[in-house]
Every structure is written in C-alpha cells, then in structure tokens.
Write a protein that holds these residues in place. Structure first.
Motif, PDB file in Angstrom:
ATOM      1  N   THR A  42       0.816  -1.220   0.000  1.00 17.92           N
ATOM      2  CA  THR A  42       0.000   0.000   0.000  1.00 17.92           C
ATOM      3  C   THR A  42       0.846   1.264   0.000  1.00 17.92           C
ATOM      4  OG1 THR A  42      -0.260  -0.070   2.401  1.00 17.92           O
ATOM      5  CG2 THR A  42      -2.006  -1.077   1.074  1.00 17.92           C
ATOM      6  N   GLY A  43       2.015   1.235   0.612  1.00 19.00           N
ATOM      7  CA  GLY A  43       2.900   2.401   0.596  1.00 19.00           C
ATOM      8  C   GLY A  43       3.364   2.715  -0.811  1.00 19.00           C
ATOM      9  N   PHE A  44       3.804   1.704  -1.545  1.00 12.46           N
ATOM     10  CA  PHE A  44       4.228   1.919  -2.926  1.00 12.46           C
ATOM     11  C   PHE A  44       3.047   2.323  -3.805  1.00 12.46           C
ATOM     12  CE2 PHE A  44       8.249  -0.450  -2.105  1.00 12.46           C
ATOM     13  CZ  PHE A  44       9.122   0.457  -2.681  1.00 12.46           C
ATOM     14  N   ASP A  45       1.856   1.770  -3.542  1.00  7.79           N
ATOM     15  CA  ASP A  45       0.663   2.170  -4.305  1.00  7.79           C
ATOM     16  C   ASP A  45       0.431   3.670  -4.172  1.00  7.79           C
ATOM     17  OD1 ASP A  45       0.169  -0.495  -4.951  1.00  7.79           O
ATOM     18  OD2 ASP A  45      -1.416  -0.739  -3.448  1.00  7.79           O
ATOM     19  N   THR A  46       0.457   4.148  -2.939  1.00  8.91           N
ATOM     20  CA  THR A  46       0.208   5.566  -2.679  1.00  8.91           C
ATOM     21  C   THR A  46       1.330   6.426  -3.239  1.00  8.91           C
ATOM     22  OG1 THR A  46      -1.042   5.016  -0.710  1.00  8.91           O
ATOM     23  CG2 THR A  46      -0.255   7.274  -0.878  1.00  8.91           C
ATOM     24  N   LEU A  47       2.560   5.993  -3.052  1.00 12.59           N
ATOM     25  CA  LEU A  47       3.699   6.771  -3.536  1.00 12.59           C
ATOM     26  C   LEU A  47       3.689   6.859  -5.056  1.00 12.59           C
ATOM     27  CD1 LEU A  47       6.251   8.347  -2.962  1.00 12.59           C
ATOM     28  CD2 LEU A  47       7.490   6.168  -2.828  1.00 12.59           C
ATOM     29  N   LEU A  48       3.412   5.772  -5.745  1.00 14.44           N
ATOM     30  CA  LEU A  48       3.351   5.798  -7.203  1.00 14.44           C
ATOM     31  C   LEU A  48       2.281   6.775  -7.683  1.00 14.44           C
ATOM     32  CD1 LEU A  48       4.098   4.817 -10.012  1.00 14.44           C
ATOM     33  CD2 LEU A  48       2.605   2.825  -9.646  1.00 14.44           C
ATOM     34  N   ALA A  49       1.112   6.704  -7.097  1.00 17.39           N
ATOM     35  CA  ALA A  49       0.028   7.616  -7.488  1.00 17.39           C
ATOM     36  C   ALA A  49       0.405   9.067  -7.200  1.00 17.39           C
ATOM     37  CB  ALA A  49      -1.254   7.240  -6.761  1.00 17.39           C
ATOM     38  N   ALA A  50       1.008   9.317  -6.049  1.00 15.20           N
ATOM     39  CA  ALA A  50       1.378  10.683  -5.672  1.00 15.20           C
ATOM     40  C   ALA A  50       2.454  11.246  -6.589  1.00 15.20           C
ATOM     41  CB  ALA A  50       1.848  10.714  -4.224  1.00 15.20           C
TER      42      ALA A  50
ATOM     43  N   GLN B 245      12.167  15.861   5.999  1.00 18.29           N
ATOM     44  CA  GLN B 245      12.707  16.087   4.660  1.00 18.29           C
ATOM     45  C   GLN B 245      11.756  15.650   3.539  1.00 18.29           C
ATOM     46  OE1 GLN B 245      16.768  14.624   4.299  1.00 18.29           O
ATOM     47  NE2 GLN B 245      17.159  15.135   6.435  1.00 18.29           N
ATOM     48  N   THR B 246      10.532  15.294   3.898  1.00 21.56           N
ATOM     49  CA  THR B 246       9.543  14.865   2.911  1.00 21.56           C
ATOM     50  C   THR B 246       8.858  16.066   2.276  1.00 21.56           C
ATOM     51  OG1 THR B 246       9.127  12.778   4.059  1.00 21.56           O
ATOM     52  CG2 THR B 246       7.366  13.589   2.627  1.00 21.56           C
ATOM     53  N   PRO B 247       8.707  16.046   0.940  1.00 17.67           N
ATOM     54  CA  PRO B 247       7.977  17.147   0.290  1.00 17.67           C
ATOM     55  C   PRO B 247       6.516  17.185   0.751  1.00 17.67           C
ATOM     56  CG  PRO B 247       8.995  15.685  -1.346  1.00 17.67           C
ATOM     57  CD  PRO B 247       9.194  15.069  -0.008  1.00 17.67           C
ATOM     58  N   ASP B 248       5.947  18.370   0.788  1.00 17.17           N
ATOM     59  CA  ASP B 248       4.572  18.546   1.270  1.00 17.17           C
ATOM     60  C   ASP B 248       3.559  17.706   0.508  1.00 17.17           C
ATOM     61  OD1 ASP B 248       5.371  20.327   3.218  1.00 17.17           O
ATOM     62  OD2 ASP B 248       4.918  22.103   2.010  1.00 17.17           O
ATOM     63  N   TYR B 249       3.710  17.593  -0.820  1.00 17.17           N
ATOM     64  CA  TYR B 249       2.722  16.853  -1.590  1.00 17.17           C
ATOM     65  C   TYR B 249       2.653  15.388  -1.184  1.00 17.17           C
ATOM     66  CZ  TYR B 249       6.335  14.930  -4.741  1.00 17.17           C
ATOM     67  OH  TYR B 249       7.419  14.271  -5.260  1.00 17.17           O
ATOM     68  N   LEU B 250       3.748  14.816  -0.697  1.00 15.27           N
ATOM     69  CA  LEU B 250       3.724  13.433  -0.206  1.00 15.27           C
ATOM     70  C   LEU B 250       3.219  13.375   1.227  1.00 15.27           C
ATOM     71  CD1 LEU B 250       7.027  11.864  -1.565  1.00 15.27           C
ATOM     72  CD2 LEU B 250       4.687  11.497  -2.357  1.00 15.27           C
ATOM     73  N   ALA B 251       3.657  14.301   2.042  1.00 17.13           N
ATOM     74  CA  ALA B 251       3.231  14.310   3.446  1.00 17.13           C
ATOM     75  C   ALA B 251       1.708  14.408   3.553  1.00 17.13           C
ATOM     76  CB  ALA B 251       3.902  15.452   4.197  1.00 17.13           C
TER      77      ALA B 251
ATOM     78  N   LEU C 235      -0.319  13.038   1.736  1.00 15.55           N
ATOM     79  CA  LEU C 235      -0.855  11.710   1.416  1.00 15.55           C
ATOM     80  C   LEU C 235      -0.391  10.644   2.411  1.00 15.55           C
ATOM     81  CD1 LEU C 235      -0.287  11.950  -2.396  1.00 15.55           C
ATOM     82  CD2 LEU C 235      -2.502  11.887  -1.235  1.00 15.55           C
ATOM     83  N   ASN C 236       0.229  11.088   3.497  1.00 21.42           N
ATOM     84  CA  ASN C 236       0.715  10.175   4.537  1.00 21.42           C
ATOM     85  C   ASN C 236       1.829   9.250   4.054  1.00 21.42           C
ATOM     86  OD1 ASN C 236      -0.869  11.042   6.718  1.00 21.42           O
ATOM     87  ND2 ASN C 236      -2.614   9.900   5.911  1.00 21.42           N
ATOM     88  N   VAL C 237       2.611   9.721   3.086  1.00 20.54           N
ATOM     89  CA  VAL C 237       3.783   8.989   2.613  1.00 20.54           C
ATOM     90  C   VAL C 237       4.988   9.869   2.906  1.00 20.54           C
ATOM     91  CG1 VAL C 237       4.966   8.008   0.623  1.00 20.54           C
ATOM     92  CG2 VAL C 237       2.476   7.827   0.811  1.00 20.54           C
ATOM     93  N   PHE C 238       5.990   9.293   3.549  1.00 16.93           N
ATOM     94  CA  PHE C 238       7.127  10.089   3.998  1.00 16.93           C
ATOM     95  C   PHE C 238       8.423   9.527   3.421  1.00 16.93           C
ATOM     96  CE2 PHE C 238       3.650  10.509   6.930  1.00 16.93           C
ATOM     97  CZ  PHE C 238       3.576  11.883   7.066  1.00 16.93           C
ATOM     98  N   VAL C 239       8.950  10.257   2.433  1.00 14.98           N
ATOM     99  CA  VAL C 239      10.187   9.886   1.751  1.00 14.98           C
ATOM    100  C   VAL C 239      10.979  11.175   1.546  1.00 14.98           C
ATOM    101  CG1 VAL C 239      11.168   8.917  -0.365  1.00 14.98           C
ATOM    102  CG2 VAL C 239       9.022   7.996   0.534  1.00 14.98           C
ATOM    103  N   PRO C 240      12.261  11.205   1.921  1.00 16.56           N
ATOM    104  CA  PRO C 240      13.041  12.421   1.725  1.00 16.56           C
ATOM    105  C   PRO C 240      13.107  12.798   0.245  1.00 16.56           C
ATOM    106  CG  PRO C 240      14.238  10.842   3.078  1.00 16.56           C
ATOM    107  CD  PRO C 240      13.045  10.133   2.537  1.00 16.56           C
ATOM    108  N   ASN C 241      13.022  14.074  -0.026  1.00 13.34           N
ATOM    109  CA  ASN C 241      13.047  14.563  -1.395  1.00 13.34           C
ATOM    110  C   ASN C 241      14.247  14.056  -2.174  1.00 13.34           C
ATOM    111  OD1 ASN C 241      11.711  16.211  -3.408  1.00 13.34           O
ATOM    112  ND2 ASN C 241      13.494  17.562  -3.234  1.00 13.34           N
ATOM    113  N   ARG C 242      15.390  13.977  -1.535  1.00 14.87           N
ATOM    114  CA  ARG C 242      16.611  13.550  -2.233  1.00 14.87           C
ATOM    115  C   ARG C 242      16.533  12.103  -2.721  1.00 14.87           C
ATOM    116  NH1 ARG C 242      21.095  12.809   2.552  1.00 14.87           N
ATOM    117  NH2 ARG C 242      20.202  10.913   3.397  1.00 14.87           N
ATOM    118  N   ASP C 243      15.652  11.313  -2.141  1.00 12.80           N
ATOM    119  CA  ASP C 243      15.504   9.920  -2.557  1.00 12.80           C
ATOM    120  C   ASP C 243      14.530   9.753  -3.712  1.00 12.80           C
ATOM    121  OD1 ASP C 243      17.237   9.351  -0.527  1.00 12.80           O
ATOM    122  OD2 ASP C 243      15.762   8.362   0.757  1.00 12.80           O
ATOM    123  N   LEU C 244      14.003  10.848  -4.221  1.00 15.44           N
ATOM    124  CA  LEU C 244      13.015  10.788  -5.298  1.00 15.44           C
ATOM    125  C   LEU C 244      13.573  11.218  -6.645  1.00 15.44           C
ATOM    126  CD1 LEU C 244      10.057  12.360  -3.314  1.00 15.44           C
ATOM    127  CD2 LEU C 244      10.442   9.931  -3.809  1.00 15.44           C
ATOM    128  N   THR C 245      14.884  11.344  -6.723  1.00 14.00           N
ATOM    129  CA  THR C 245      15.508  11.737  -7.982  1.00 14.00           C
ATOM    130  C   THR C 245      16.522  10.680  -8.399  1.00 14.00           C
ATOM    131  OG1 THR C 245      17.178  13.017  -6.803  1.00 14.00           O
ATOM    132  CG2 THR C 245      15.241  14.213  -7.568  1.00 14.00           C
TER     133      THR C 245
END
Length: 120
Positions: free
Chosen positions: A54-62, A100-106, A108-118
C-alpha cells in the motif's frame, strides 16, 4: 513504462531496492512522456493497479500526480490517502525522514526524503 507496467515491475521486484528503482524509472518515463506534449502521457492515465504494498501504491500515485501537475496537466484521479508509510532509510531516522519529505507526499501520509526521489 506505463502506470500499469510500473506497478507490475514494483510488484515483481525481487527486493525493495529494485522496487524503488522501478518506481523512479517509471516516474522518469512519465516525465519524458509529459515533456513531449504529443498525447503519449495518456499511457499514465490508466490506474496503475496494485503493487502489492500500500505504501508503494500511494507513492506511485502521488509521484505520478506530481509529475502531471508540474507539467501543467490535470493529474489522474487514482490518489487516495492511506495509512502513513515511512519506509526504513539507511541513513536517516524517522523524524529526519518526515522533516525532509515534500509537502505533496506528506499530505498523502507517505514520507520519503526529497533527495531519494531523484535519479542521477
């Protein structure tokens, strides 16, 4: 990669590192399709289907929605708020990840540092 292909690649990943790579590769492909402005991004308007997590589902959609918004396009409607997900991180503790999570993910209750999304 399309949204369904990305979800399938994440679901079939043999480990979490590979799942992350497939997620980021799918988002890179979406960004490329959106930059073409030839309608090829329509491949991402289809619901991605379950990744098996479910975490990856939400993160992919976000992330997909974020890419659409960044390109000035209406994002897909497949985003739903889920149970909070804070993936384990090799260098950061939970508080640092959340900070360090971007607002658009936070939102959606998904917390991943911005630097890990590039990707490099």
């Amino acid at each position: 990669m399309t949204a369904p292909a990305t979800a399938t690649a994440i679901r079939e990943a043999t480990d979490e590192d590979w799942a992350w790579r497939m997620l980021l590769q799918g988002c890179d492909h979406l960004r490329l399709l959106l930059s073409r402005r030839d309608g090829s991004e329509a491949a991402w308007e289809a619901a991605p289907g379950p990744t098996g997590h479910t975490g990856f589902d939400t993160l992919l959609a976000a992330l997909a929605a974020h890419e659409f918004q960044a390109a000035g396009r209406e994002p897909p409607r497949s985003i739903r708020s889920r149970t909070p997900w804070v993936p384990k991180h090799p260098f950061l503790d939970q508080a640092e990840i959340i900070e360090q999570t971007p607002d658009y993910l936070a939102r959606l209750n998904v917390f991943v540092p911005n630097r890990d999304l590039t990707t490099a």
